[in-house]
Design an enzyme around this catalytic site. Structure first.
Site, mmCIF file in Angstrom:
data_model
loop_
_atom_site.group_PDB
_atom_site.id
_atom_site.type_symbol
_atom_site.label_atom_id
_atom_site.label_comp_id
_atom_site.label_asym_id
_atom_site.label_seq_id
_atom_site.Cartn_x
_atom_site.Cartn_y
_atom_site.Cartn_z
ATOM 1 N N HIS A 230 0.861 -1.197 0.000
ATOM 2 C CA HIS A 230 0.000 0.000 0.000
ATOM 3 C C HIS A 230 0.894 1.242 0.000
ATOM 4 O O HIS A 230 1.787 1.339 -0.832
ATOM 5 C CB HIS A 230 -0.951 -0.108 1.203
ATOM 6 C CG HIS A 230 -2.064 0.881 1.266
ATOM 7 N ND1 HIS A 230 -2.459 1.689 0.217
ATOM 8 C CD2 HIS A 230 -2.897 1.195 2.296
ATOM 9 C CE1 HIS A 230 -3.465 2.448 0.596
ATOM 10 N NE2 HIS A 230 -3.758 2.184 1.850
ATOM 11 N N LYS A 271 7.630 -8.754 -6.453
ATOM 12 C CA LYS A 271 6.657 -7.690 -6.673
ATOM 13 C C LYS A 271 7.468 -6.409 -6.820
ATOM 14 O O LYS A 271 8.205 -6.040 -5.909
ATOM 15 C CB LYS A 271 5.732 -7.571 -5.453
ATOM 16 C CG LYS A 271 4.690 -8.684 -5.369
ATOM 17 C CD LYS A 271 3.455 -8.299 -6.162
ATOM 18 C CE LYS A 271 2.292 -9.180 -5.785
ATOM 19 N NZ LYS A 271 2.245 -10.428 -6.579
ATOM 20 N N MET A 273 7.853 -2.679 -6.667
ATOM 21 C CA MET A 273 7.115 -1.654 -5.944
ATOM 22 C C MET A 273 6.848 -0.414 -6.806
ATOM 23 O O MET A 273 7.697 0.007 -7.578
ATOM 24 C CB MET A 273 7.912 -1.248 -4.692
ATOM 25 C CG MET A 273 8.043 -2.397 -3.716
ATOM 26 S SD MET A 273 6.470 -2.851 -3.034
ATOM 27 C CE MET A 273 6.454 -4.625 -3.248
ATOM 28 N N HIS A 277 -2.063 -2.178 -9.578
ATOM 29 C CA HIS A 277 -3.104 -1.574 -8.739
ATOM 30 C C HIS A 277 -4.320 -2.505 -8.735
ATOM 31 O O HIS A 277 -4.634 -3.104 -9.758
ATOM 32 C CB HIS A 277 -3.517 -0.202 -9.288
ATOM 33 C CG HIS A 277 -4.233 0.634 -8.285
ATOM 34 N ND1 HIS A 277 -5.587 0.514 -8.060
ATOM 35 C CD2 HIS A 277 -3.782 1.572 -7.435
ATOM 36 C CE1 HIS A 277 -5.935 1.368 -7.107
ATOM 37 N NE2 HIS A 277 -4.862 2.023 -6.710
ATOM 38 N N ASP A 335 2.691 5.810 -6.632
ATOM 39 C CA ASP A 335 3.868 5.718 -5.760
ATOM 40 C C ASP A 335 5.180 5.721 -6.530
ATOM 41 O O ASP A 335 6.212 6.132 -5.985
ATOM 42 C CB ASP A 335 3.765 4.456 -4.894
ATOM 43 C CG ASP A 335 2.681 4.587 -3.833
ATOM 44 O OD1 ASP A 335 2.062 3.570 -3.492
ATOM 45 O OD2 ASP A 335 2.446 5.718 -3.367
HETATM 46 C C1 SDX Z 1 -1.452 2.268 -3.276
HETATM 47 O O1 SDX Z 1 -6.079 0.675 -3.372
HETATM 48 C C2 SDX Z 1 -5.670 1.902 -3.533
HETATM 49 O O2 SDX Z 1 -6.386 2.745 -4.042
HETATM 50 C C3 SDX Z 1 -4.252 2.160 -3.046
HETATM 51 C C4 SDX Z 1 -3.641 3.493 -3.454
HETATM 52 C C5 SDX Z 1 -4.313 4.654 -2.745
HETATM 53 O O3 SDX Z 1 -4.237 5.783 -3.252
HETATM 54 O O4 SDX Z 1 -4.806 4.447 -1.607
HETATM 55 O O5 SDX Z 1 -3.748 3.629 -4.845
HETATM 56 C C6 SDX Z 1 -2.157 3.552 -3.067
HETATM 57 O O6 SDX Z 1 -1.348 1.507 -2.354
HETATM 58 C C7 SDX Z 1 -0.975 1.899 -4.650
HETATM 59 C C8 SDX Z 1 -0.385 0.464 -4.717
HETATM 60 C C9 SDX Z 1 1.039 0.486 -4.133
HETATM 61 N N1 SDX Z 1 1.553 -0.880 -3.999
HETATM 62 C C10 SDX Z 1 2.587 -1.313 -4.793
HETATM 63 O O7 SDX Z 1 3.095 -0.662 -5.690
HETATM 64 C C11 SDX Z 1 3.074 -2.699 -4.439
HETATM 65 C C12 SDX Z 1 3.337 -3.515 -5.706
HETATM 66 N N2 SDX Z 1 2.026 -3.791 -6.332
HETATM 67 C C13 SDX Z 1 1.475 -5.121 -6.158
HETATM 68 O O8 SDX Z 1 1.758 -5.707 -4.933
HETATM 69 C C14 SDX Z 1 0.021 -5.164 -6.628
HETATM 70 O O9 SDX Z 1 -0.043 -4.576 -7.864
HETATM 71 C C15 SDX Z 1 -1.066 -4.571 -5.739
HETATM 72 C C16 SDX Z 1 -1.021 -5.121 -4.365
HETATM 73 C C17 SDX Z 1 -0.985 -3.088 -5.695
HETATM 74 C C18 SDX Z 1 -2.406 -4.950 -6.381
HETATM 75 O O10 SDX Z 1 -2.405 -6.293 -6.406
HETATM 76 P P1 SDX Z 1 -3.657 -7.192 -6.819
HETATM 77 O O11 SDX Z 1 -4.796 -6.413 -7.338
HETATM 78 O O12 SDX Z 1 -3.915 -8.093 -5.670
HETATM 79 O O13 SDX Z 1 -3.068 -7.913 -8.074
HETATM 80 P P2 SDX Z 1 -2.292 -9.279 -8.003
HETATM 81 O O14 SDX Z 1 -1.240 -9.205 -6.925
HETATM 82 O O15 SDX Z 1 -3.290 -10.371 -7.956
HETATM 83 O O16 SDX Z 1 -1.497 -9.272 -9.392
HETATM 84 C C19 SDX Z 1 -2.099 -9.782 -10.575
HETATM 85 C C20 SDX Z 1 -0.917 -10.322 -11.378
HETATM 86 C C21 SDX Z 1 -0.091 -11.304 -10.542
HETATM 87 O O17 SDX Z 1 0.519 -12.190 -11.472
HETATM 88 P P3 SDX Z 1 0.154 -13.757 -11.301
HETATM 89 O O18 SDX Z 1 0.611 -14.137 -9.925
HETATM 90 O O19 SDX Z 1 -1.361 -13.852 -11.512
HETATM 91 O O20 SDX Z 1 0.966 -14.406 -12.431
HETATM 92 O O21 SDX Z 1 -0.019 -9.234 -11.688
HETATM 93 C C22 SDX Z 1 1.217 -9.450 -11.043
HETATM 94 C C23 SDX Z 1 0.987 -10.475 -9.936
HETATM 95 O O22 SDX Z 1 2.180 -11.211 -9.711
HETATM 96 N N3 SDX Z 1 1.621 -8.183 -10.435
HETATM 97 C C24 SDX Z 1 2.888 -7.807 -10.278
HETATM 98 C C25 SDX Z 1 2.819 -6.558 -9.665
HETATM 99 N N4 SDX Z 1 1.537 -6.214 -9.440
HETATM 100 C C26 SDX Z 1 0.796 -7.248 -9.920
HETATM 101 N N5 SDX Z 1 4.055 -8.421 -10.621
HETATM 102 C C27 SDX Z 1 5.186 -7.731 -10.318
HETATM 103 N N6 SDX Z 1 5.201 -6.515 -9.725
HETATM 104 C C28 SDX Z 1 4.054 -5.913 -9.372
HETATM 105 N N7 SDX Z 1 4.068 -4.710 -8.771
#
Ligand code: SDX
Length: 395
Positions: A230, A271, A273, A277, A335
């Site tokens: 997050h 993952k 960073m 989303h 971010d």
């Molecule tokens: C914020 O929710 C909000 O609105 C939050 C926010 C706000 O203003 O409040 O926008 C602020 O928190 C933004 C997000 C910041 N977090 C990160 O940057 C952390 C890295 N991102 C990931 O952990 C991920 O993208 C999430 C947690 C943000 C979202 O994850 P989801 O919706 O649960 O998606 P997922 O993990 O199921 O990913 C789907 C696929 C996966 O591949 P498979 O396992 O299905 O093969 O996409 C891949 C994931 O591995 N993937 C990534 C990735 N994000 C998704 N792979 C590598 N790096 C990533 N960052």
């Protein structure tokens, strides 16, 4: 009793409530009807804070009074200053990071707030303004403590002539920022202010939904925002870019060396960073706005944060973004450009997520008040996967 809904891990795709504060979807991000690009270009953070907390665009007189209220409430009470002064060892040995210290400081503010047990709309608004005014001062004094220097303007909480964003930078460093630096931070605070039922805001609504108080709900929200999935991602995104820069060197930017680093990360299923989303699958509306602002600043900025010209960091970031899009079809979230922008401005990395808090307290306060005003306890169901029924006496 409503029939049980389908199960969705992480509540993905589930509408968990109604709100009049914000709408987040693939085509737009609006705060109380105003589109984010419109606000970023034409509003100030104080105007957006008023919009979120009060519900309408402030008149000139309302804005003047609101700003004066914030300025008058910037200074911290003694017990919070005493806690921050004792926090230096834990911050230096990293047993606590700034987000932990900020969380505790906000909790102490609750213990000292005469309205703390009052959840009325009027008391919630008074508390929201006091928290909004004081979080930048907590961040500033915390940075002073880390730097081993006297607290900047601790009697007044800063310089009354400076805007909210400019005063935040002044409190952290002791020097008043340029108008351009102040405006870039001001816009970043607008972009970070609100985002409907993200994890930290939903946390605050669950806590408010039990009729617990605003400071408690904010304390829980800060704990949620700290997480690297997050808000903590803005710090981790910059740490990742620093790792890549250390590996490939400035000469490696734009070369296959960066691709090789990314391929290793993909192979390790890391993952990355600042990317991806839960809601936005075609890009975060906020990211290009902040990227453009930060890049224009970097292009003019001849300082060398981290030993490399500021623009080199953006060039590296853009190459990483292109690889993520080409190879994974994953876009940067807000971010990623935030980490780049704050880093090239020389803001200490561990303060990036606390600065996110300084902005998001406006969204949290609006949601906490909305929950209190039209409450239903938030208590979802579970799908049980444990052992079948058995008796204690059986073998
Ligand atoms: C914020 O929710 C909000 O609105 C939050 C926010 C706000 O203003 O409040 O926008 C602020 O928190 C933004 C997000 C910041 N977090 C990160 O940057 C952390 C890295 N991102 C990931 O952990 C991920 O993208 C999430 C947690 C943000 C979202 O994850 P989801 O919706 O649960 O998606 P997922 O993990 O199921 O990913 C789907 C696929 C996966 O591949 P498979 O396992 O299905 O093969 O996409 C891949 C994931 O591995 N993937 C990534 C990735 N994000 C998704 N792979 C590598 N790096 C990533 N960052």
């Amino acid at each position: 009793m409503a029939e049980s809904a389908a199960f969705a891990k992480g509540l993905e795709g589930v509408i968990a409530g109604e709100t009049a504060i914000c709408a987040v979807n693939q085509t737009q991000l609006i705060y109380r009807g105003y589109e984010i690009a419109d606000l970023a270009e034409h509003a100030t953070f104080e105007e957006v804070a008023f919009l979120l907390l009060v519900g309408h665009k402030p008149s000139a007189e309302e804005l003047r009074f609101f700003k004066d209220e914030l300025i008058a409430n910037r200074a911290l009470p003694g017990p919070v200053i005493d806690f921050l002064l004792t926090a230096r060892p834990m911050l230096l040995d990293k047993s606590a990071v700034p987000m932990d210290v900020l969380r505790t400081a906000v909790s102490i503010l609750g213990n000292l707030d005469k309205d703390s047990q009052d959840n009325s709309p009027e008391a919630n608004l008074r508390k929201a303004k006091r928290i909004l005014a004081k979080v930048p001062t907590i961040i500033g004094h915390m940075q002073n403590v880390i730097d081993g220097r006297d607290l900047v303007a601790h009697e007044t909480g800063g310089d009354a002539k400076l805007s909210h964003a400019a005063n935040l930078l002044y409190l952290m460093s002791g020097s008043r920022p340029s108008d351009q630096f102040a405006r870039v931070v001001d816009v970043s605070l607008i972009l970070y202010a609100e985002h409907d039922f993200n994890a930290s805001t939903f946390t605050s609504r669950v806590i408010a939904g039990t009729l617990s108080d605003m400071h408690g709900a904010m304390t829980g929200a800060i704990a949620a925002l700290k997480g690297p999935l997050h808000g903590g991602a803005n710090e981790m995104a910059m740490e990742m870019l620093k790792d890549i820069m250390a590996d490939v060197g400035e000469a490696g930017i734009g070369t296959p060396k960066v691709d090789a680093w990314m391929e290793r990360a993909f192979a390790e299923k890391r993952k990355l960073m600042g990317f991806g989303h839960r809601v936005y699958k075609n890009g975060d509306h906020r990211a290009p706005i902040l990227h453009a602002l930060g890049r224009s600043l970097a292009a003019k900025d001849t300082t060398n944060p981290g030993g490399h010209a500021a623009l080199k960091w953006f060039q590296l970031g853009e190459q990483v973004q292109k690889i993520m899009l080409d190879k994974k079809n994953i876009h940067p979230n807000v971010d990623f450009p935030c980490g780049l922008t704050y880093f090239t401005m020389g803001i200490p990395v561990p303060q990036y997520t606390p600065i996110f808090v300084a902005s998001r307290v406006t969204g949290w306060a609006a949601h906490i008040a909305e929950q209190h005003a039209n409450n239903r306890l938030i208590r979802p169901l579970t799908a049980y996967t444990g052992p079948a029924l058995r008796t204690w006496k059986e073998a």
